[in-house]
Write an enzyme that holds these catalytic residues in place. Sequence first.
Site, PDB file in Angstrom:
ATOM      1  N   ASP A  44     -36.478 -27.119  18.428  1.00 39.52           N
ATOM      2  CA  ASP A  44     -35.975 -25.782  18.796  1.00 39.52           C
ATOM      3  C   ASP A  44     -37.017 -24.669  18.725  1.00 39.52           C
ATOM      4  O   ASP A  44     -36.772 -23.592  18.138  1.00 39.52           O
ATOM      5  CB  ASP A  44     -34.782 -25.411  17.910  1.00 39.52           C
ATOM      6  N   LYS A  73     -29.150 -29.811  23.126  1.00 41.47           N
ATOM      7  CA  LYS A  73     -28.100 -30.068  22.143  1.00 41.47           C
ATOM      8  C   LYS A  73     -27.234 -28.818  22.004  1.00 41.47           C
ATOM      9  O   LYS A  73     -27.624 -27.734  22.443  1.00 41.47           O
ATOM     10  CB  LYS A  73     -28.690 -30.468  20.786  1.00 41.47           C
ATOM     11  N   CYS A 113     -31.523 -27.305  11.616  1.00 43.13           N
ATOM     12  CA  CYS A 113     -31.805 -28.295  12.657  1.00 43.13           C
ATOM     13  C   CYS A 113     -32.958 -29.234  12.305  1.00 43.13           C
ATOM     14  O   CYS A 113     -32.928 -30.411  12.671  1.00 43.13           O
ATOM     15  CB  CYS A 113     -32.060 -27.582  13.973  1.00 43.13           C
TER      16      CYS A 113
END
Length: 211
Positions: free
Chosen positions: A9, A107, A152
Amino acid sequence: MKTALILVDLQNDFLPGGALGVPGGDAVIPVANALMDSFDVVAATQDWHPADHGSFAANHAGAQVGDLAELGGLPQVLWPVHCMQDTPGAAFAPELNAARIAAVFPKGTDVAIDSYSGFQDNGGRRQTGLADYLQAQGVTDVAVMGLATDYCVKATAIDAVAAGFRVTLVTDGCRGVDLADGDVERALAAMVAAGVRLTDSKQLLEKGLKP
């Protein structure tokens, strides 16, 4: 041994000034760029939320960012609107050498459940395809880095162990939210308990990943 670097990310909304900016998050981009050429495969995860995603506080009447709710039958921290599909905030950081990324795994695309891990949603109900991709490339060892350590990154590293990879966390390539004081330290402890090895980019560049 074949190695992969998993970038978690590294998107504009998670950088300082973004919708869900992680303090110091921009400092991990040079680490990612420096490490890429040391790995056989570079893969990236990408938060990719629809506008009506259930993790957004704005989609819950009377809710505030940071409140705890329920989503998909699981406890859910409510976040500001971030990484909406096809918006600049969801794009990778402009300084990131994205041309070196071989595959991107979106995601958080299901409105009814969040997905911290790059491998699967929070309920383990739907896979992203990352594990299958790495296995098809013959990868045995992965290094994980990115944003944020306590959400994450933690979920991705722990799921990588569960998928059968030897996993190393690049500590200087991560930054955390620390929504509750000590969350980052607890996340690191949880990763180590799951079998994740901790190192930093300097050691990786000098020694590589060793079984």
